[in-house]
Motif scaffolding. Sequence first.
Motif, PDB file in Angstrom:
ATOM      1  N   VAL A  61     -23.190 -18.574  33.923  1.00  0.00           N
ATOM      2  CA  VAL A  61     -23.433 -19.996  34.160  1.00  0.00           C
ATOM      3  C   VAL A  61     -22.513 -20.463  35.278  1.00  0.00           C
ATOM      4  CG1 VAL A  61     -23.338 -22.308  33.160  1.00  0.00           C
ATOM      5  CG2 VAL A  61     -24.034 -20.361  31.745  1.00  0.00           C
ATOM      6  N   ALA A  62     -23.101 -20.911  36.377  1.00  0.00           N
ATOM      7  CA  ALA A  62     -22.322 -21.458  37.487  1.00  0.00           C
ATOM      8  C   ALA A  62     -21.989 -22.911  37.171  1.00  0.00           C
ATOM      9  CB  ALA A  62     -23.110 -21.363  38.785  1.00  0.00           C
ATOM     10  N   VAL A  63     -20.729 -23.259  37.329  1.00  0.00           N
ATOM     11  CA  VAL A  63     -20.273 -24.618  37.037  1.00  0.00           C
ATOM     12  C   VAL A  63     -20.120 -25.355  38.361  1.00  0.00           C
ATOM     13  CG1 VAL A  63     -18.418 -25.997  36.046  1.00  0.00           C
ATOM     14  CG2 VAL A  63     -19.062 -23.816  34.996  1.00  0.00           C
ATOM     15  N   SER A  93      -9.387 -31.595  33.163  1.00  0.00           N
ATOM     16  CA  SER A  93      -9.121 -30.369  32.425  1.00  0.00           C
ATOM     17  C   SER A  93     -10.266 -29.387  32.685  1.00  0.00           C
ATOM     18  CB  SER A  93      -9.033 -30.686  30.934  1.00  0.00           C
ATOM     19  OG  SER A  93      -9.253 -29.535  30.162  1.00  0.00           O
ATOM     20  N   LEU A  94      -9.946 -28.133  32.968  1.00  0.00           N
ATOM     21  CA  LEU A  94     -10.977 -27.129  33.203  1.00  0.00           C
ATOM     22  C   LEU A  94     -11.891 -26.993  31.987  1.00  0.00           C
ATOM     23  CD1 LEU A  94     -12.336 -24.873  34.790  1.00  0.00           C
ATOM     24  CD2 LEU A  94     -10.532 -23.323  34.007  1.00  0.00           C
ATOM     25  N   PHE A  95     -11.319 -26.998  30.802  1.00  0.00           N
ATOM     26  CA  PHE A  95     -12.131 -26.845  29.592  1.00  0.00           C
ATOM     27  C   PHE A  95     -13.095 -28.024  29.423  1.00  0.00           C
ATOM     28  CE2 PHE A  95     -12.924 -26.703  24.979  1.00  0.00           C
ATOM     29  CZ  PHE A  95     -13.327 -25.387  24.869  1.00  0.00           C
ATOM     30  N   GLU A  96     -12.624 -29.238  29.681  1.00  0.00           N
ATOM     31  CA  GLU A  96     -13.498 -30.414  29.561  1.00  0.00           C
ATOM     32  C   GLU A  96     -14.592 -30.404  30.623  1.00  0.00           C
ATOM     33  OE1 GLU A  96     -13.640 -32.423  27.016  1.00  0.00           O
ATOM     34  OE2 GLU A  96     -11.985 -31.271  26.151  1.00  0.00           O
ATOM     35  N   LEU A  97     -14.291 -29.888  31.811  1.00  0.00           N
ATOM     36  CA  LEU A  97     -15.307 -29.759  32.852  1.00  0.00           C
ATOM     37  C   LEU A  97     -16.381 -28.758  32.413  1.00  0.00           C
ATOM     38  CD1 LEU A  97     -16.346 -30.318  35.729  1.00  0.00           C
ATOM     39  CD2 LEU A  97     -14.857 -28.461  36.512  1.00  0.00           C
ATOM     40  N   LEU A  98     -15.965 -27.661  31.805  1.00  0.00           N
ATOM     41  CA  LEU A  98     -16.917 -26.666  31.313  1.00  0.00           C
ATOM     42  C   LEU A  98     -17.809 -27.257  30.224  1.00  0.00           C
ATOM     43  CD1 LEU A  98     -14.592 -23.536  31.120  1.00  0.00           C
ATOM     44  CD2 LEU A  98     -16.262 -24.086  32.902  1.00  0.00           C
ATOM     45  N   ARG A  99     -17.213 -28.055  29.356  1.00  0.00           N
ATOM     46  CA  ARG A  99     -18.002 -28.698  28.285  1.00  0.00           C
ATOM     47  C   ARG A  99     -18.985 -29.710  28.855  1.00  0.00           C
ATOM     48  NH1 ARG A  99     -14.477 -28.920  23.079  1.00  0.00           N
ATOM     49  NH2 ARG A  99     -15.257 -26.972  22.234  1.00  0.00           N
ATOM     50  N   ALA A 100     -18.539 -30.513  29.806  1.00  0.00           N
ATOM     51  CA  ALA A 100     -19.392 -31.565  30.369  1.00  0.00           C
ATOM     52  C   ALA A 100     -20.597 -30.990  31.113  1.00  0.00           C
ATOM     53  CB  ALA A 100     -18.583 -32.456  31.309  1.00  0.00           C
ATOM     54  N   THR A 101     -20.453 -29.802  31.677  1.00  0.00           N
ATOM     55  CA  THR A 101     -21.554 -29.193  32.422  1.00  0.00           C
ATOM     56  C   THR A 101     -22.425 -28.299  31.536  1.00  0.00           C
ATOM     57  OG1 THR A 101     -20.142 -27.358  33.105  1.00  0.00           O
ATOM     58  CG2 THR A 101     -20.311 -29.250  34.603  1.00  0.00           C
ATOM     59  N   GLY A 102     -22.073 -28.163  30.262  1.00  0.00           N
ATOM     60  CA  GLY A 102     -22.862 -27.353  29.340  1.00  0.00           C
ATOM     61  C   GLY A 102     -22.547 -25.867  29.380  1.00  0.00           C
ATOM     62  N   ALA A 103     -21.539 -25.470  30.130  1.00  0.00           N
ATOM     63  CA  ALA A 103     -21.166 -24.058  30.204  1.00  0.00           C
ATOM     64  C   ALA A 103     -20.462 -23.600  28.929  1.00  0.00           C
ATOM     65  CB  ALA A 103     -20.275 -23.801  31.411  1.00  0.00           C
ATOM     66  N   VAL A 104     -19.881 -24.545  28.185  1.00  0.00           N
ATOM     67  CA  VAL A 104     -19.222 -24.270  26.912  1.00  0.00           C
ATOM     68  C   VAL A 104     -19.820 -25.224  25.894  1.00  0.00           C
ATOM     69  CG1 VAL A 104     -17.020 -24.345  25.677  1.00  0.00           C
ATOM     70  CG2 VAL A 104     -17.078 -23.540  28.017  1.00  0.00           C
ATOM     71  N   PRO A 105     -20.226 -24.712  24.742  1.00  0.00           N
ATOM     72  CA  PRO A 105     -20.834 -25.591  23.746  1.00  0.00           C
ATOM     73  C   PRO A 105     -19.826 -26.566  23.149  1.00  0.00           C
ATOM     74  CG  PRO A 105     -20.551 -23.387  22.864  1.00  0.00           C
ATOM     75  CD  PRO A 105     -20.154 -23.321  24.299  1.00  0.00           C
ATOM     76  N   HIS A 110     -16.301 -20.046  18.451  1.00  0.00           N
ATOM     77  CA  HIS A 110     -16.270 -19.020  17.419  1.00  0.00           C
ATOM     78  C   HIS A 110     -17.280 -17.926  17.770  1.00  0.00           C
ATOM     79  CE1 HIS A 110     -19.575 -21.642  16.194  1.00  0.00           C
ATOM     80  NE2 HIS A 110     -20.093 -20.595  15.601  1.00  0.00           N
ATOM     81  N   GLY A 111     -17.190 -16.804  17.092  1.00  0.00           N
ATOM     82  CA  GLY A 111     -18.154 -15.713  17.233  1.00  0.00           C
ATOM     83  C   GLY A 111     -18.296 -15.206  18.652  1.00  0.00           C
ATOM     84  N   THR A 112     -19.545 -15.090  19.107  1.00  0.00           N
ATOM     85  CA  THR A 112     -19.816 -14.506  20.417  1.00  0.00           C
ATOM     86  C   THR A 112     -19.307 -15.364  21.567  1.00  0.00           C
ATOM     87  OG1 THR A 112     -21.999 -15.522  20.472  1.00  0.00           O
ATOM     88  CG2 THR A 112     -21.856 -13.274  19.600  1.00  0.00           C
ATOM     89  N   GLN A 113     -19.045 -16.629  21.308  1.00  0.00           N
ATOM     90  CA  GLN A 113     -18.503 -17.485  22.371  1.00  0.00           C
ATOM     91  C   GLN A 113     -17.126 -16.998  22.817  1.00  0.00           C
ATOM     92  OE1 GLN A 113     -18.557 -21.170  20.314  1.00  0.00           O
ATOM     93  NE2 GLN A 113     -20.760 -21.425  20.491  1.00  0.00           N
ATOM     94  N   ASP A 136      -9.278 -23.127  25.442  1.00  0.00           N
ATOM     95  CA  ASP A 136      -9.440 -24.091  24.360  1.00  0.00           C
ATOM     96  C   ASP A 136      -8.152 -24.896  24.228  1.00  0.00           C
ATOM     97  OD1 ASP A 136     -10.385 -25.478  22.221  1.00  0.00           O
ATOM     98  OD2 ASP A 136     -10.652 -23.738  20.922  1.00  0.00           O
ATOM     99  N   PRO A 137      -8.247 -26.216  24.285  1.00  0.00           N
ATOM    100  CA  PRO A 137      -7.030 -27.032  24.298  1.00  0.00           C
ATOM    101  C   PRO A 137      -6.300 -27.055  22.959  1.00  0.00           C
ATOM    102  CG  PRO A 137      -8.947 -28.441  24.279  1.00  0.00           C
ATOM    103  CD  PRO A 137      -9.440 -27.032  24.374  1.00  0.00           C
ATOM    104  N   ALA A 138      -5.880 -25.913  22.512  1.00  0.00           N
ATOM    105  CA  ALA A 138      -5.107 -25.812  21.274  1.00  0.00           C
ATOM    106  C   ALA A 138      -3.648 -26.109  21.585  1.00  0.00           C
ATOM    107  CB  ALA A 138      -5.249 -24.416  20.692  1.00  0.00           C
ATOM    108  N   PRO A 139      -2.918 -26.546  20.583  1.00  0.00           N
ATOM    109  CA  PRO A 139      -1.502 -26.815  20.824  1.00  0.00           C
ATOM    110  C   PRO A 139      -0.775 -25.568  21.307  1.00  0.00           C
ATOM    111  CG  PRO A 139      -2.190 -27.598  18.655  1.00  0.00           C
ATOM    112  CD  PRO A 139      -3.326 -26.824  19.233  1.00  0.00           C
ATOM    113  N   GLY A 140       0.034 -25.728  22.321  1.00  0.00           N
ATOM    114  CA  GLY A 140       0.843 -24.630  22.828  1.00  0.00           C
ATOM    115  C   GLY A 140       0.167 -23.825  23.916  1.00  0.00           C
ATOM    116  N   GLY A 141      -1.115 -24.055  24.170  1.00  0.00           N
ATOM    117  CA  GLY A 141      -1.806 -23.311  25.217  1.00  0.00           C
ATOM    118  C   GLY A 141      -1.474 -23.887  26.590  1.00  0.00           C
ATOM    119  N   PRO A 142      -1.777 -23.138  27.644  1.00  0.00           N
ATOM    120  CA  PRO A 142      -1.487 -23.653  28.984  1.00  0.00           C
ATOM    121  C   PRO A 142      -2.434 -24.788  29.361  1.00  0.00           C
ATOM    122  CG  PRO A 142      -2.699 -21.596  29.135  1.00  0.00           C
ATOM    123  CD  PRO A 142      -2.397 -21.820  27.679  1.00  0.00           C
TER     124      PRO A 142
END
Length: 187
Positions: A61-63, A93-105, A110-113, A136-142
């Motif tokens: 998926v191209a973002v 945030s890179l993760f939020e950009l991926l979510r907004a474009t549908g590249a990340v559900p 979880h699982g295959t993701q 994934d914006p978990a606590p302690g991640g970059p």
Amino acid sequence: MHAFARLSLLLPLVLLAGCAGHVPAPNAGAGPAATFPSCTTAHDPRLRASVPRAPAVPSPVAVPLDAMTSSSVPRRRITVRAAERTLHCEGVSLFELLRATGAVPAGPLHGTQLSRYVLAQARDGRRVLFSLAELDPAPGGPAIDVVDRCNGDVPGLADTPLLLVDGDLDDARSLTGLHTLTVVVAP
């Protein structure tokens, strides 16, 4: 040599021959020649080990990076360290950009993701990888951000957008001149 002895010598050769049709059974000279199936297990699905089918692999998926400015991704202020200076920049945030474009559900990964990764490439050909799990914006991640505006004129920051890891342009995986982001499924 008895017929059974000849058969026991012939059977391993038949199995190694690749299970090609029927093979005549050795005959001790009495009666018509008999045949036996050479590989009944090759044709009986109950006796074979099942071969798992590979799941369908989603296409990369191209973002689009222009989605950063035209989407509903919340923009934020980012402090950037570069050339021994601290700058105030703006990006997403890179993760939020991926979510907004549908590249990340939406929702937790979880699982295959978790077998997906992001390939970021700069205009000069440099590339870096990030697994979705580490984004994934978990606590302690970059904090990994895509920056498109900065104050001041600092060498290296003119080539935007930037991909910054923890706001440090000198980090090994930070990129200037970000050209493409692609979400790929690991083989």
